[in-house]
Enzyme design. Structure first.
Site, PDB file in Angstrom:
ATOM      1  N   ASP A  46      26.038 107.652  85.313  1.00 47.81           N
ATOM      2  CA  ASP A  46      26.144 108.653  84.259  1.00 47.81           C
ATOM      3  C   ASP A  46      27.585 109.131  84.106  1.00 47.81           C
ATOM      4  OD1 ASP A  46      23.499 108.397  83.734  1.00 47.81           O
ATOM      5  OD2 ASP A  46      22.872 110.171  84.856  1.00 47.81           O
ATOM      6  N   SER A  91      17.362 104.663  73.601  1.00 53.01           N
ATOM      7  CA  SER A  91      17.804 105.355  74.798  1.00 53.01           C
ATOM      8  C   SER A  91      17.850 106.847  74.453  1.00 53.01           C
ATOM      9  CB  SER A  91      19.170 104.794  75.142  1.00 53.01           C
ATOM     10  OG  SER A  91      19.748 105.541  76.142  1.00 53.01           O
ATOM     11  N   LEU A  92      18.183 107.679  75.413  1.00 48.86           N
ATOM     12  CA  LEU A  92      18.223 109.121  75.138  1.00 48.86           C
ATOM     13  C   LEU A  92      19.592 109.683  75.476  1.00 48.86           C
ATOM     14  CD1 LEU A  92      14.838 110.165  76.778  1.00 48.86           C
ATOM     15  CD2 LEU A  92      15.361 110.258  74.336  1.00 48.86           C
ATOM     16  N   GLU A 125       8.679 117.274  78.546  1.00 50.08           N
ATOM     17  CA  GLU A 125       7.822 116.441  79.405  1.00 50.08           C
ATOM     18  C   GLU A 125       8.688 115.759  80.453  1.00 50.08           C
ATOM     19  OE1 GLU A 125       6.831 112.626  77.092  1.00 50.08           O
ATOM     20  OE2 GLU A 125       7.459 114.029  75.535  1.00 50.08           O
ATOM     21  N   LYS A 127      10.707 113.167  82.667  1.00 47.90           N
ATOM     22  CA  LYS A 127      11.294 111.851  82.448  1.00 47.90           C
ATOM     23  C   LYS A 127      10.927 111.015  83.667  1.00 47.90           C
ATOM     24  CE  LYS A 127      15.639 109.671  81.062  1.00 47.90           C
ATOM     25  NZ  LYS A 127      15.616 108.525  81.960  1.00 47.90           N
ATOM     26  N   ASP A 129      10.779 108.062  86.217  1.00 47.43           N
ATOM     27  CA  ASP A 129      11.790 107.097  86.642  1.00 47.43           C
ATOM     28  C   ASP A 129      11.130 105.757  86.945  1.00 47.43           C
ATOM     29  OD1 ASP A 129      14.213 106.069  87.247  1.00 47.43           O
ATOM     30  OD2 ASP A 129      14.418 107.061  89.181  1.00 47.43           O
ATOM     31  N   ARG A 148      11.817  96.557  77.930  1.00 42.49           N
ATOM     32  CA  ARG A 148      12.740  97.046  76.933  1.00 42.49           C
ATOM     33  C   ARG A 148      13.835  96.023  76.606  1.00 42.49           C
ATOM     34  NH1 ARG A 148      16.058 102.622  77.491  1.00 42.49           N
ATOM     35  NH2 ARG A 148      17.107 101.534  79.185  1.00 42.49           N
ATOM     36  N   TYR A 237       4.037 107.833  76.284  1.00 42.24           N
ATOM     37  CA  TYR A 237       4.725 109.022  75.780  1.00 42.24           C
ATOM     38  C   TYR A 237       5.344 108.852  74.389  1.00 42.24           C
ATOM     39  CZ  TYR A 237       8.573 106.498  78.081  1.00 42.24           C
ATOM     40  OH  TYR A 237       9.450 105.530  78.487  1.00 42.24           O
ATOM     41  N   LYS A 301      11.836 116.836  73.008  1.00 39.88           N
ATOM     42  CA  LYS A 301      11.774 116.130  71.724  1.00 39.88           C
ATOM     43  C   LYS A 301      11.369 117.116  70.633  1.00 39.88           C
ATOM     44  CE  LYS A 301       9.989 112.070  74.148  1.00 39.88           C
ATOM     45  NZ  LYS A 301       8.796 111.311  74.504  1.00 39.88           N
ATOM     46  N   LYS A 325      18.771 115.986  82.690  1.00 38.02           N
ATOM     47  CA  LYS A 325      18.674 115.311  83.987  1.00 38.02           C
ATOM     48  C   LYS A 325      18.678 116.315  85.137  1.00 38.02           C
ATOM     49  CE  LYS A 325      19.946 111.232  84.480  1.00 38.02           C
ATOM     50  NZ  LYS A 325      19.319 109.923  84.693  1.00 38.02           N
ATOM     51  N   CYS A 430      21.030  92.000 121.567  1.00 43.11           N
ATOM     52  CA  CYS A 430      19.977  92.993 121.375  1.00 43.11           C
ATOM     53  C   CYS A 430      20.203  94.167 122.326  1.00 43.11           C
ATOM     54  CB  CYS A 430      18.623  92.336 121.640  1.00 43.11           C
ATOM     55  SG  CYS A 430      17.281  93.522 121.690  1.00 43.11           S
ATOM     56  N   CYS A 433      17.138  94.097 125.057  1.00 43.53           N
ATOM     57  CA  CYS A 433      16.934  93.058 126.081  1.00 43.53           C
ATOM     58  C   CYS A 433      18.187  92.247 126.376  1.00 43.53           C
ATOM     59  CB  CYS A 433      15.801  92.118 125.672  1.00 43.53           C
ATOM     60  SG  CYS A 433      16.257  91.003 124.328  1.00 43.53           S
ATOM     61  N   CYS A 454      17.170  89.802 117.005  1.00 43.64           N
ATOM     62  CA  CYS A 454      17.166  89.519 118.437  1.00 43.64           C
ATOM     63  C   CYS A 454      16.439  88.201 118.658  1.00 43.64           C
ATOM     64  CB  CYS A 454      16.446  90.650 119.159  1.00 43.64           C
ATOM     65  SG  CYS A 454      15.908  90.216 120.811  1.00 43.64           S
ATOM     66  N   CYS A 460      11.804  90.340 124.956  1.00 45.44           N
ATOM     67  CA  CYS A 460      12.433  91.592 124.534  1.00 45.44           C
ATOM     68  C   CYS A 460      11.382  92.702 124.563  1.00 45.44           C
ATOM     69  CB  CYS A 460      13.006  91.460 123.126  1.00 45.44           C
ATOM     70  SG  CYS A 460      13.671  93.013 122.505  1.00 45.44           S
TER      71      CYS A 460
END
Ligand code: IVH
Length: 733
Positions: A46, A91-92, A125, A127, A129, A148, A237, A301, A325, A430, A433, A454, A460
């Site tokens: 962003d 997009s927004l 509303e 957003k 993800d 999209r 939506y 909106k 955001k 490791c 061991c 390992c 181990c």
């Protein structure tokens, strides 16, 4: 990086920076949209976009032909058919502060100024993800679904979308337009994400970074049954092309979507003022941690569609909507230590131990560092992944929970690096061991695995104890009363060092009793110390545990003839989960036969050519079998174990005349007359093959109440679906 104010830039400097920004944003778009593997955080992305916008505004004559502004995502990845959206997927614009929201509403008021009595209402509303998808319905029937992509052309992922329960195959109710593209977000819940991570870790499979990328990867599967197994979700939506408007407002349209059978966000409200919108933003923000899925802001909106149309669009974005955001949840802490944990399959997993710090309301003390390259600050190609380069003990680091439940280190504060801090040296052996720890070369890609492993396997202790936990776990031998806690105890006391010794535990009864008694005593003391109360009538160690112990030993004995598939799974061979174990059991019938084939394959120059063709078993599994059976140390372990237990030979189709003989059957939902394993055993006795997921090869789906995504996939693929009762009718009682 220190940045000059836009006003201080010369034209040349601005041109160079715009070029750099265009390249950086394009690279980030490809990483995010095509590879599902973001290389920078959302906040960093962003910031790049914002800087680009500011420069373009100050230097309009320098706006590039390939300007990142107004571009959405990246061109579709190769491999799926392309679909042109009936209306572009937009997009927004983004708001990062309350003031940005006030400004947005002010712009609206100014735009509609002349309309004196206009009531300018908005919806707010979450957003979500996830990934947006567009679903085309014709006469109420789902005909095509797409990602999209670049906003104009997406990928055809119809078959995968059909497996999602929240996406109706046919619209319910009535009044839907003849043609409509329903738009919404595909996402994965935290619960589903964690479950997948665990399933994958259990077989030494791939790691998953966060729910969003995992959802993206799940949607891009070539095999829809894999998508189905991921239990993705969908919220509707918005809409794109529609032969008639679904409603005259956003609020009304979303209500319609719900009537038509879609899931819609329960957190959507309608409001008129900036104050109300922001209040709802805070309200949603407060609920964020308890939603069970990622959201990264709130979308406002304009509610009335007519006003949306009047206010209109700028490049790729509506003017009438904005995404407010959430700030990335970040805090600074100090790396106190870097510990290495060793998993069942030997993976060395580095963990940063931090000074405890609160990030977004949760105390973070441990953060995964993924692997060696990640600590160095480079990706698998050696390209830098974060500003500030490598992570060292003593470093101040910025920790972020970007909505993900999983905290990440996003940056090292170089100014605060203590003098004398040295680069972290990843262990080459490791830490548990002492065996060499190596990075395997993937035979397919020729690339080095990002994780070091390992090589000690069962010598181990870390791998051994994890292996024992796995051996007794639910899908494996499932020994009642012998959970991880007891395994840890018996292992620590030297009473059970390998799986065979579980079955001789009885011979060490007094020691077992003592170990259990000591632990109880310790726990009781700890409780006393915590509560300040003192116990009365303390019984002596000998008086207790007799009954419990007899039960435990009986439960162990009851498992001496395990089903072959459980036994194979219990061995914990890499990449062999329950389904693969079942396929091996079906194919080879006995453990002796599997060992014989395994040895042949291990000795063969070309293991894949030496292995018989088995449905669902490919190079990775064959390689794992060759490794396991080619390792002499495993011979001793197996031999000792097979002296104690006798896996039952797998009974191949006794009946060839039954109605289901030769058919592939999947069971789903809750069965009422039989358990899942009974159902499976019965079907197999009748000559059917039982699969764990629905594919084009499935003949019958037996669906009980609560059947979900498998039922949907079956319907989508035209597979016959019957009830449990119908199943019994068919197989004759
Ligand atoms: S509306 C005309 N509503 O955000 C506006 N988008 O940055 C179309 N998203 O591509 C989008 N939740 O993937 C809208 N409630 C919501 C959303 C939402 C998530 C995503 C969507 C879109 C991106 C825009």
């Amino acid at each position: 990086m220190p940045q000059k104010d836009v006003v201080d830039l010369s034209e040349d400097e601005a041109r160079i920076e715009l070029e750099r920004l265009a390249a950086a944003i394009a690279a980030a778009d490809i990483a995010y949209h095509q590879n599902d593997a973001p290389e920078i955080s959302d906040a960093e992305y962003d910031a790049l976009k914002q800087r680009n916008d500011a420069l373009e505004e100050a230097f309009p004559e320098l706006v590039r032909a390939d300007s990142p502004k107004g571009k959405v995502g990246a061109a579709p990845a190769e491999g799926f058919a392309k679909v042109r959206h009936g209306a572009p997927m937009l997009s927004l614009a983004k708001a990062y502060s309350d003031q940005d929201v006030v400004d947005f509403i002010e712009r609206g008021r100014r735009f509609f100024e002349r309309d004196k009595d206009l009531e300018l209402a908005f919806t707010a509303e979450p957003k979500i993800d996830g990934l947006s998808a567009s679903l085309r319905y014709e006469n109420g029937i789902f005909v095509r679904g797409a990602t999209r992509g670049d906003g104009t052309v997406g990928e055809d992922i119809t078959a995968n979308l059909r497996t999602i329960e929240d996406i109706p195959e046919r619209l319910a109710g009535s009044g839907w337009p003849e043609v409509i593209e329903i738009r919404g977000e595909v996402y994965m819940t935290y619960a589903e994400f964690q479950a997948l991570k665990q399933r994958s870790a259990a077989i030494g499979g791939q790691d998953y970074v966060n729910p969003r990328n995992t959802a993206a990867g799940s949607l891009r599967q070539k095999d829809p049954s894999i998508t189905a197994s991921r239990n993705l979700k969908f919220f509707a939506y918005a809409w794109g092309l529609a032969s008639s408007e679904p409603a005259d407002s956003q609020f009304g349209a979303v209500q319609k979507f719900a009537e038509w059978g879609f899931k819609v966000s329960p957190l959507m409200v309608r409001a008129a003022s900036a104050d109300e919108l922001i209040a709802h933003y805070r309200n949603i923000e407060a609920q964020r941690a308890s939603l069970g899925y990622d959201i990264d802001g709130v979308v406002y909106k304009v509610d009335r569609i007519e006003l949306q149309k009047r206010w209109g669009y700028v490049t790729g974005e509506p003017r009438w909507a904005i995404a407010h955001k959430f700030p990335a949840e970040q805090a600074t802490s100090v790396v106190r230590a870097i510990d290495i944990q060793v998993g069942r399959t030997g993976t060395l997993a580095p963990v940063a131990r931090l000074e405890p710090v609160t990030v977004g309301g949760v105390v973070v003390e441990n953060v995964t560092l993924h692997n060696e390259d990640y600590i160095k600050g480079v990706d698998s190609k050696g390209e830098p992944i974060r500003e500030g380069i490598d992570i060292r003990i003593g470093d101040s680091v910025v920790v972020q929970r970007a909505g993900d439940v999983i905290p990440q280190i996003v940056r090292v504060v170089l100014d605060k690096r203590p003098e004398g801090a040295v680069p972290y040296e990843f262990p080459q052996t490791c830490p548990v061991c002492g065996s060499p720890a190596t990075r395997e070369i993937n035979p397919k890609t020729g690339k080095e695995d990002s994780r070091r492993r390992c090589t000690g396997e069962l010598i181990c202790p870390a791998q051994a104890v994890e292996g024992l936990r796995h051996f007794v776990s639910r899908g494996a031998l499932d020994i009642e009363g012998l959970g991880a806690e007891n395994i840890d105890l018996f292992f620590a006391k030297g009473l059970v060092r390998n799986a065979a010794e579980i079955f001789t535990l009885k011979d060490r009864r007094p020691e077992v009793q003592l170990a259990l008694a000591e632990r109880r005593e310790e726990q009781a003391r700890a409780r006393e110390a915590a509560s300040g109360r003192v116990r009365k009538n303390v019984r002596s160690v000998d008086e207790r545990n007799f009954e419990g112990l007899d039960k435990l030993f009986a439960a162990i004995d009851a498992r001496r003839q395990p089903e072959l598939d459980r036994f194979i799974f219990a061995l914990g061979i890499r990449h062999i989960g329950e389904t693969t174990a079942a396929a091996l059991a079906r194919t080879f019938g006995t453990m002796e036969e599997l060992i014989r084939v395994g040895k042949d394959v291990a000795a063969a120059a070309d293991p894949i050519a030496a292995f018989p063709s088995v449905d669902g078993i490919g190079g990775t599994v064959i390689g794992a079998l060759a490794d396991f059976f080619g390792n002499e140390r495993n011979d001793d372990v197996l031999e000792a174990l097979l002296r104690q237990v006798q896996p039952q030979p797998y009974v191949l189709s006794i009946a060839t005349d039954s109605q289901v003989a030769g058919k592939t059957v999947v069971f789903t939902g809750s069965l009422e007359k039989m358990t899942r394993s009974e159902a499976k055993a019965m079907a197999e006795r009748l000559g059917a093959k039982v699969a764990g997921s629905v594919s084009a090869k499935t003949d019958i789906l037996v669906a009980g109440p609560g059947a979900g995504s498998k039922l949907k996939s079956a319907q989508a693929l035209g597979v016959e679906v019957i009830s449990e009762d119908e199943w019994f009718e068919r197989v004759g009682g």
